[in-house]
Design a protein around this motif. Structure first.
Motif, PDB file in Angstrom:
ATOM      1  N   MET A  76       0.826  -1.209   0.000  1.00  8.18           N
ATOM      2  CA  MET A  76       0.000   0.000   0.000  1.00  8.18           C
ATOM      3  C   MET A  76       0.864   1.266   0.000  1.00  8.18           C
ATOM      4  O   MET A  76       0.535   2.254   0.638  1.00  8.18           O
ATOM      5  CB  MET A  76      -0.941   0.003   1.203  1.00  8.18           C
ATOM      6  N   THR A  77       1.968   1.245  -0.756  1.00  9.93           N
ATOM      7  CA  THR A  77       2.757   2.459  -0.892  1.00  9.93           C
ATOM      8  C   THR A  77       2.086   3.369  -1.914  1.00  9.93           C
ATOM      9  O   THR A  77       1.311   2.905  -2.756  1.00  9.93           O
ATOM     10  CB  THR A  77       4.204   2.154  -1.329  1.00  9.93           C
ATOM     11  N   VAL A  78       2.406   4.651  -1.869  1.00  6.78           N
ATOM     12  CA  VAL A  78       1.743   5.614  -2.749  1.00  6.78           C
ATOM     13  C   VAL A  78       1.980   5.328  -4.234  1.00  6.78           C
ATOM     14  O   VAL A  78       1.186   5.748  -5.072  1.00  6.78           O
ATOM     15  CB  VAL A  78       2.136   7.074  -2.415  1.00  6.78           C
ATOM     16  N   SER A  79       3.034   4.599  -4.551  1.00  8.67           N
ATOM     17  CA  SER A  79       3.303   4.285  -5.954  1.00  8.67           C
ATOM     18  C   SER A  79       2.725   2.937  -6.394  1.00  8.67           C
ATOM     19  O   SER A  79       2.713   2.628  -7.585  1.00  8.67           O
ATOM     20  CB  SER A  79       4.814   4.288  -6.211  1.00  8.67           C
ATOM     21  N   ALA A  80       2.209   2.159  -5.461  1.00  9.74           N
ATOM     22  CA  ALA A  80       1.675   0.832  -5.791  1.00  9.74           C
ATOM     23  C   ALA A  80       0.351   0.946  -6.531  1.00  9.74           C
ATOM     24  O   ALA A  80      -0.410   1.905  -6.358  1.00  9.74           O
ATOM     25  CB  ALA A  80       1.470   0.009  -4.517  1.00  9.74           C
ATOM     26  N   ASP A  81       0.054  -0.046  -7.351  1.00  8.67           N
ATOM     27  CA  ASP A  81      -1.213  -0.084  -8.076  1.00  8.67           C
ATOM     28  C   ASP A  81      -2.405  -0.101  -7.112  1.00  8.67           C
ATOM     29  O   ASP A  81      -3.456   0.447  -7.422  1.00  8.67           O
ATOM     30  CB  ASP A  81      -1.273  -1.307  -8.993  1.00  8.67           C
ATOM     31  N   THR A  82      -2.250  -0.686  -5.947  1.00 10.24           N
ATOM     32  CA  THR A  82      -3.344  -0.803  -4.974  1.00 10.24           C
ATOM     33  C   THR A  82      -3.829   0.541  -4.450  1.00 10.24           C
ATOM     34  O   THR A  82      -4.965   0.653  -4.004  1.00 10.24           O
ATOM     35  CB  THR A  82      -2.911  -1.665  -3.768  1.00 10.24           C
ATOM     36  N   THR A  83      -2.984   1.567  -4.515  1.00 10.32           N
ATOM     37  CA  THR A  83      -3.374   2.875  -3.982  1.00 10.32           C
ATOM     38  C   THR A  83      -3.832   3.852  -5.063  1.00 10.32           C
ATOM     39  O   THR A  83      -4.175   4.990  -4.755  1.00 10.32           O
ATOM     40  CB  THR A  83      -2.226   3.520  -3.178  1.00 10.32           C
ATOM     41  N   GLN A  84      -3.855   3.396  -6.314  1.00  5.78           N
ATOM     42  CA  GLN A  84      -4.282   4.278  -7.403  1.00  5.78           C
ATOM     43  C   GLN A  84      -5.811   4.293  -7.498  1.00  5.78           C
ATOM     44  O   GLN A  84      -6.470   3.283  -7.248  1.00  5.78           O
ATOM     45  CB  GLN A  84      -3.669   3.820  -8.726  1.00  5.78           C
ATOM     46  N   ILE A  85      -6.362   5.440  -7.850  1.00  7.24           N
ATOM     47  CA  ILE A  85      -7.809   5.590  -7.980  1.00  7.24           C
ATOM     48  C   ILE A  85      -8.305   4.622  -9.051  1.00  7.24           C
ATOM     49  O   ILE A  85      -7.717   4.507 -10.123  1.00  7.24           O
ATOM     50  CB  ILE A  85      -8.201   7.040  -8.337  1.00  7.24           C
ATOM     51  N   HIS A  86      -9.411   3.945  -8.762  1.00  9.54           N
ATOM     52  CA  HIS A  86      -9.961   2.938  -9.673  1.00  9.54           C
ATOM     53  C   HIS A  86     -10.323   3.599 -10.999  1.00  9.54           C
ATOM     54  O   HIS A  86     -10.873   4.707 -11.046  1.00  9.54           O
ATOM     55  CB  HIS A  86     -11.194   2.278  -9.044  1.00  9.54           C
ATOM     56  N   GLU A  87     -10.025   2.902 -12.078  1.00 10.88           N
ATOM     57  CA  GLU A  87     -10.214   3.453 -13.427  1.00 10.88           C
ATOM     58  C   GLU A  87     -11.661   3.857 -13.730  1.00 10.88           C
ATOM     59  O   GLU A  87     -11.907   4.723 -14.560  1.00 10.88           O
ATOM     60  CB  GLU A  87      -9.735   2.463 -14.482  1.00 10.88           C
ATOM     61  N   SER A  88     -12.628   3.279 -13.052  1.00  9.51           N
ATOM     62  CA  SER A  88     -14.026   3.594 -13.341  1.00  9.51           C
ATOM     63  C   SER A  88     -14.409   5.018 -12.932  1.00  9.51           C
ATOM     64  O   SER A  88     -15.415   5.539 -13.386  1.00  9.51           O
ATOM     65  CB  SER A  88     -14.954   2.594 -12.639  1.00  9.51           C
ATOM     66  N   VAL A  89     -13.607   5.627 -12.059  1.00  8.37           N
ATOM     67  CA  VAL A  89     -13.857   7.003 -11.629  1.00  8.37           C
ATOM     68  C   VAL A  89     -12.588   7.847 -11.758  1.00  8.37           C
ATOM     69  O   VAL A  89     -12.369   8.775 -10.993  1.00  8.37           O
ATOM     70  CB  VAL A  89     -14.402   7.068 -10.181  1.00  8.37           C
ATOM     71  N   ARG A  90     -11.774   7.527 -12.713  1.00  5.27           N
ATOM     72  CA  ARG A  90     -10.460   8.161 -12.896  1.00  5.27           C
ATOM     73  C   ARG A  90     -10.554   9.687 -12.826  1.00  5.27           C
ATOM     74  O   ARG A  90     -11.408  10.298 -13.467  1.00  5.27           O
ATOM     75  CB  ARG A  90      -9.896   7.740 -14.238  1.00  5.27           C
ATOM     76  N   PRO A  91      -9.649  10.310 -12.058  1.00  7.00           N
ATOM     77  CA  PRO A  91      -9.625  11.775 -11.963  1.00  7.00           C
ATOM     78  C   PRO A  91      -9.313  12.431 -13.309  1.00  7.00           C
ATOM     79  O   PRO A  91      -8.546  11.903 -14.115  1.00  7.00           O
ATOM     80  CB  PRO A  91      -8.484  12.047 -10.983  1.00  7.00           C
ATOM     81  N   GLU A  92      -9.925  13.579 -13.511  1.00  8.70           N
ATOM     82  CA  GLU A  92      -9.647  14.406 -14.685  1.00  8.70           C
ATOM     83  C   GLU A  92      -8.713  15.537 -14.272  1.00  8.70           C
ATOM     84  O   GLU A  92      -8.501  15.780 -13.080  1.00  8.70           O
ATOM     85  CB  GLU A  92     -10.950  14.977 -15.255  1.00  8.70           C
ATOM     86  N   ALA A  93      -8.193  16.245 -15.246  1.00  7.48           N
ATOM     87  CA  ALA A  93      -7.308  17.383 -14.979  1.00  7.48           C
ATOM     88  C   ALA A  93      -7.996  18.371 -14.035  1.00  7.48           C
ATOM     89  O   ALA A  93      -9.173  18.670 -14.199  1.00  7.48           O
ATOM     90  CB  ALA A  93      -6.939  18.065 -16.292  1.00  7.48           C
ATOM     91  N   GLY A  94      -7.260  18.827 -13.043  1.00  6.12           N
ATOM     92  CA  GLY A  94      -7.797  19.796 -12.091  1.00  6.12           C
ATOM     93  C   GLY A  94      -8.525  19.184 -10.911  1.00  6.12           C
ATOM     94  O   GLY A  94      -8.981  19.903 -10.031  1.00  6.12           O
ATOM     95  N   GLU A  95      -8.645  17.863 -10.898  1.00  6.37           N
ATOM     96  CA  GLU A  95      -9.295  17.190  -9.765  1.00  6.37           C
ATOM     97  C   GLU A  95      -8.210  16.618  -8.853  1.00  6.37           C
ATOM     98  O   GLU A  95      -7.505  15.678  -9.225  1.00  6.37           O
ATOM     99  CB  GLU A  95     -10.230  16.082 -10.261  1.00  6.37           C
ATOM    100  N   PRO A  96      -8.069  17.203  -7.671  1.00  5.36           N
ATOM    101  CA  PRO A  96      -7.005  16.775  -6.768  1.00  5.36           C
ATOM    102  C   PRO A  96      -7.171  15.330  -6.303  1.00  5.36           C
ATOM    103  O   PRO A  96      -8.281  14.831  -6.135  1.00  5.36           O
ATOM    104  CB  PRO A  96      -7.157  17.720  -5.562  1.00  5.36           C
ATOM    105  N   VAL A  97      -6.024  14.678  -6.095  1.00  6.60           N
ATOM    106  CA  VAL A  97      -5.967  13.373  -5.455  1.00  6.60           C
ATOM    107  C   VAL A  97      -5.201  13.580  -4.158  1.00  6.60           C
ATOM    108  O   VAL A  97      -4.019  13.920  -4.170  1.00  6.60           O
ATOM    109  CB  VAL A  97      -5.270  12.315  -6.340  1.00  6.60           C
ATOM    110  N   VAL A  98      -5.895  13.407  -3.044  1.00  6.84           N
ATOM    111  CA  VAL A  98      -5.345  13.626  -1.717  1.00  6.84           C
ATOM    112  C   VAL A  98      -4.929  12.275  -1.145  1.00  6.84           C
ATOM    113  O   VAL A  98      -5.699  11.314  -1.201  1.00  6.84           O
ATOM    114  CB  VAL A  98      -6.414  14.296  -0.817  1.00  6.84           C
ATOM    115  N   THR A  99      -3.744  12.218  -0.574  1.00  3.45           N
ATOM    116  CA  THR A  99      -3.290  10.996   0.088  1.00  3.45           C
ATOM    117  C   THR A  99      -3.373  11.195   1.589  1.00  3.45           C
ATOM    118  O   THR A  99      -2.867  12.187   2.121  1.00  3.45           O
ATOM    119  CB  THR A  99      -1.839  10.651  -0.319  1.00  3.45           C
ATOM    120  N   LYS A 100      -4.022  10.255   2.253  1.00  5.68           N
ATOM    121  CA  LYS A 100      -4.170  10.299   3.708  1.00  5.68           C
ATOM    122  C   LYS A 100      -3.407   9.129   4.312  1.00  5.68           C
ATOM    123  O   LYS A 100      -3.096   8.162   3.632  1.00  5.68           O
ATOM    124  CB  LYS A 100      -5.639  10.258   4.109  1.00  5.68           C
TER     125      LYS A 100
END
Length: 188
Positions: A76-100
């Motif tokens: 579950m590192t920030v670069s792992a595939d497991t922590t990436q936003i699921h493709e069905s709701v993929r962020p668009e330009a200008g939509e922040p991705v916050v890591t907690k």
């Protein structure tokens, strides 16, 4: 009509490593997709929140019952595939991705800085799990005096009864609870 200028949709923990545990068919994530689509169409800021850790997991205490097993698994590192936003709701330009680094979307993240910078006063919550990130974020956001809405059909939990009790009995004390379709109507 909702005040979209001061509203943000928080799409929380809809990331590969978590979604994979909840998928029960191709329609499982449809409410999340509909919420994101409605927000984008109305001009509501969409913010994605994920849980992830630095290499070596320095943010995880062995005393933390929930996260210490993730550190041991090491996936579950920030670069792992497991922590990436699921493709069905993929962020668009200008939509922040916050890591907690904990359960609440605010814990150890820059979420509050982003919300202040964008003058957001109303948070619309959806995520996985109802009894995890949604509950923790709702409680903290209520203490911070945000206006709150929970999209009950865009929340998933491993225990249907816990989900029901939270959305029917607990959340309404601090938030408006509605379906994605009901919320989308308020944006028109």
């Amino acid at each position: 009509m909702a005040d979209v200028k001061h509203t943000a949709l928080l799409v929380m923990d809809v990331q590969n490593g978590i979604v994979s545990r909840y998928l029960q068919g191709e329609d499982t994530l449809r409410p999340f997709q509909e919420a994101v689509s409605a927000a984008r169409k109305a001009g509501v800021q969409v913010i994605f929140v994920r849980v992830g850790f630095s290499d070596g997991f320095p943010e995880v205490s062995p005393r933390n019952k929930m996260f210490s097993h993730l550190a041991q698994a090491g996936n579950m590192t920030v670069s792992a595939d497991t922590t990436q936003i699921h493709e069905s709701v993929r962020p668009e330009a200008g939509e922040p991705v916050v890591t907690k680094y904990r359960v609440s979307a605010f814990a150890g993240s820059n979420l509050e800085v982003i919300l202040r910078a964008k003058d957001i006063t109303h948070l619309v919550l959806c995520g996985i799990a109802t009894s995890g990130v949604v509950l923790s974020t709702l409680r903290e956001a209520a203490d911070k005096d945000y206006q709150l809405t929970v999209l009950k059909d865009a929340c998933l939990d491993g225990d249907p009864e816990v989900h029901r009790v939270l959305v029917d009995k607990v959340f309404p004390r601090q938030a408006d609870v509605m379906t994605v379709a009901e919320w989308a109507k308020t944006l028109a």
